[in-house]
Design an enzyme around this catalytic site. Structure first.
Site, PDB file in Angstrom:
ATOM      1  N   ARG A 195       0.785  -1.059   0.007  1.00 23.29           N
ATOM      2  CA  ARG A 195      -0.047  -0.024  -0.003  1.00 23.29           C
ATOM      3  C   ARG A 195       0.838   1.224   0.084  1.00 23.29           C
ATOM      4  O   ARG A 195       2.143   1.122   0.464  1.00 23.29           O
ATOM      5  CB  ARG A 195      -1.007   0.027   1.266  1.00 23.29           C
TER       6      ARG A 195
ATOM      7  N   LYS B 258      -2.229  -2.650   8.053  1.00 21.88           N
ATOM      8  CA  LYS B 258      -3.176  -2.065   8.901  1.00 21.88           C
ATOM      9  C   LYS B 258      -3.101  -2.855  10.171  1.00 21.88           C
ATOM     10  O   LYS B 258      -3.152  -4.109  10.458  1.00 21.88           O
ATOM     11  CB  LYS B 258      -4.575  -2.221   8.096  1.00 21.88           C
TER      12      LYS B 258
ATOM     13  N   HIS C 283      -2.130   2.484  -5.730  1.00 23.50           N
ATOM     14  CA  HIS C 283      -2.914   1.314  -5.474  1.00 23.50           C
ATOM     15  C   HIS C 283      -3.116   0.621  -6.702  1.00 23.50           C
ATOM     16  O   HIS C 283      -3.316  -0.671  -6.854  1.00 23.50           O
ATOM     17  CB  HIS C 283      -4.360   1.780  -4.998  1.00 23.50           C
TER      18      HIS C 283
ATOM     19  N   ARG D 262      -0.738  -2.147  -6.618  1.00 23.85           N
ATOM     20  CA  ARG D 262      -1.235  -3.225  -5.607  1.00 23.85           C
ATOM     21  C   ARG D 262      -2.292  -4.303  -6.388  1.00 23.85           C
ATOM     22  O   ARG D 262      -2.243  -5.451  -6.519  1.00 23.85           O
ATOM     23  CB  ARG D 262      -1.802  -2.616  -4.414  1.00 23.85           C
TER      24      ARG D 262
ATOM     25  N   HIS E 150      -4.129  -9.170   3.570  1.00 24.74           N
ATOM     26  CA  HIS E 150      -5.482  -9.242   3.949  1.00 24.74           C
ATOM     27  C   HIS E 150      -5.557 -10.246   4.960  1.00 24.74           C
ATOM     28  O   HIS E 150      -5.309 -11.177   5.050  1.00 24.74           O
ATOM     29  CB  HIS E 150      -6.261 -10.001   2.675  1.00 24.74           C
TER      30      HIS E 150
ATOM     31  N   TYR F 132     -10.242 -10.245  -6.719  1.00 25.49           N
ATOM     32  CA  TYR F 132      -9.159 -10.220  -7.722  1.00 25.49           C
ATOM     33  C   TYR F 132      -9.513 -11.213  -8.508  1.00 25.49           C
ATOM     34  O   TYR F 132      -9.124 -11.506  -9.816  1.00 25.49           O
ATOM     35  CB  TYR F 132      -7.641 -10.150  -7.279  1.00 25.49           C
TER      36      TYR F 132
END
Length: 316
Positions: free
Chosen positions: A163, A191, A261, A264, A287, A296
């Site tokens: 990211r 995150k 992004h 990514r 994730h 995806y």
């Protein structure tokens, strides 16, 4: 009897909770603060000064107000995704307040956010991605340190699927084994402060090495651990990274909406196109749920469908 608190003080407590206990990023915290300040103003206008007096109707009215334009007040209707984000902040605030014992009832529990239209990620084709990386720092006015830095950043973005915030947050010590024949690795902090190790191929290792040896010393006027530096020696900003990507995309003849992004998205899509297991891609992207990664697979199915439609003798 449960004591109530002012909306403003409860928002401050919730934001502190996000930082201390949830490890929220600066970007996330700023977005929540904006959304909750908008919510506080909405409650003020309704004469509500403490969360204990908030009803489900107040939250429903707030959701409706976000989706409705008010030309006289100079307010535009927010997109469903923005409404969903704001409502997530409000729901989190009320959930925190109830669990903390500040309010007896979670007034937002039954208020559902709107379902934003599902937009598939836009992946840049492999040849165009390579052209964009090679176009990084390609103007005559760019200094050699800037050119080497920009090339290293784009190589690293595509090689790792990082990211934007993860890339600019990198320190030099987060890199390992750049000189190894089999390639190196990078530690990315995602995150919630979660760390993951992502391997790097030779092109990325060589580009980063060139930057570290020939460019970063000239930029590092202030010292410090940051990997990617600006012209003043400070850590690179998100806006500068965005500008670097936009400039490279423009020189490579790509659409102007290519963003950090996009690297990514392309990283994930190209891995799946190459036969990578979705669980492996999930780990590489950081994730927490494979459901997030599954979007995806829809991209690759669409690609397969296009190829089938063009090539199969009974497709039409």
């Amino acid at each position: 009897m449960v004591e109530t608190e002012t909306v403003e003080s409860q928002i401050r407590g919730y934001l502190d909770h996000l930082v201390v206990e949830r490890g929220a990023s600066t970007h996330t915290l700023a977005a929540y603060r904006r959304d909750l300040d908008r919510y506080r103003r909405h409650l003020d206008a309704a004469g509500v000064t403490d969360l204990g007096a908030v009803s489900e109707a107040h939250v429903e009215d707030f959701r409706a107000a976000l989706s409705t334009a008010d030309p006289e007040a100079g307010r535009r209707a927010l997109a469903p995704s923005s409404v969903a984000r704001a409502l997530a902040a409000v729901r989190g605030l009320h959930r925190f307040s109830t669990r903390d014992g500040a309010t007896p009832v979670d007034a937002a529990a039954a208020v559902s956010p709107p379902s934003p239209p599902r937009r598939l990620p836009k992946a840049v084709p492999v040849d165009r991605m390579i052209a964009m990386i090679e176009a990084a720092g390609g103007t005559e006015t760019d200094t050699e340190p800037a050119r080497l830095r920009d090339r290293a950043m784009l190589e690293l973005l595509y090689a790792s699927g990082a990211r934007a915030a993860e890339l600019i947050g990198l320190d030099v010590d987060d890199l390992d084994g750049l000189d190894r024949p089999e390639g190196g690795a990078v530690i990315l902090r995602g995150k919630g402060g979660k760390e993951r190790i992502v391997p790097l191929g030779r092109p990325a290792c060589e580009a980063v090495n060139a930057y570290l040896v020939r460019a970063r010393p000239a930029l590092a006027v202030k010292g410090g651990p940051a990997l990617f530096l600006n012209a003043r020696g400070g850590r690179l900003s998100r806006q500068t990274l965005w500008n670097v990507v936009s400039a490279a995309a423009r020189r490579a003849g790509l659409a102007p909406d290519v963003s950090p992004h996009s690297f990514r998205h392309s990283f994930a899509t190209h891995l799946l196109d190459g036969g990578a297991d979705i669980r492996v891609v999930q780990e590489l992207l950081g994730h927490s749920s494979v459901t997030t990664t599954q979007v995806y697979t829809l991209v690759t199915v669409d690609t397969l469908r296009e190829v089938w439609a063009e090539c199969h003798p009974r497709a039409r």
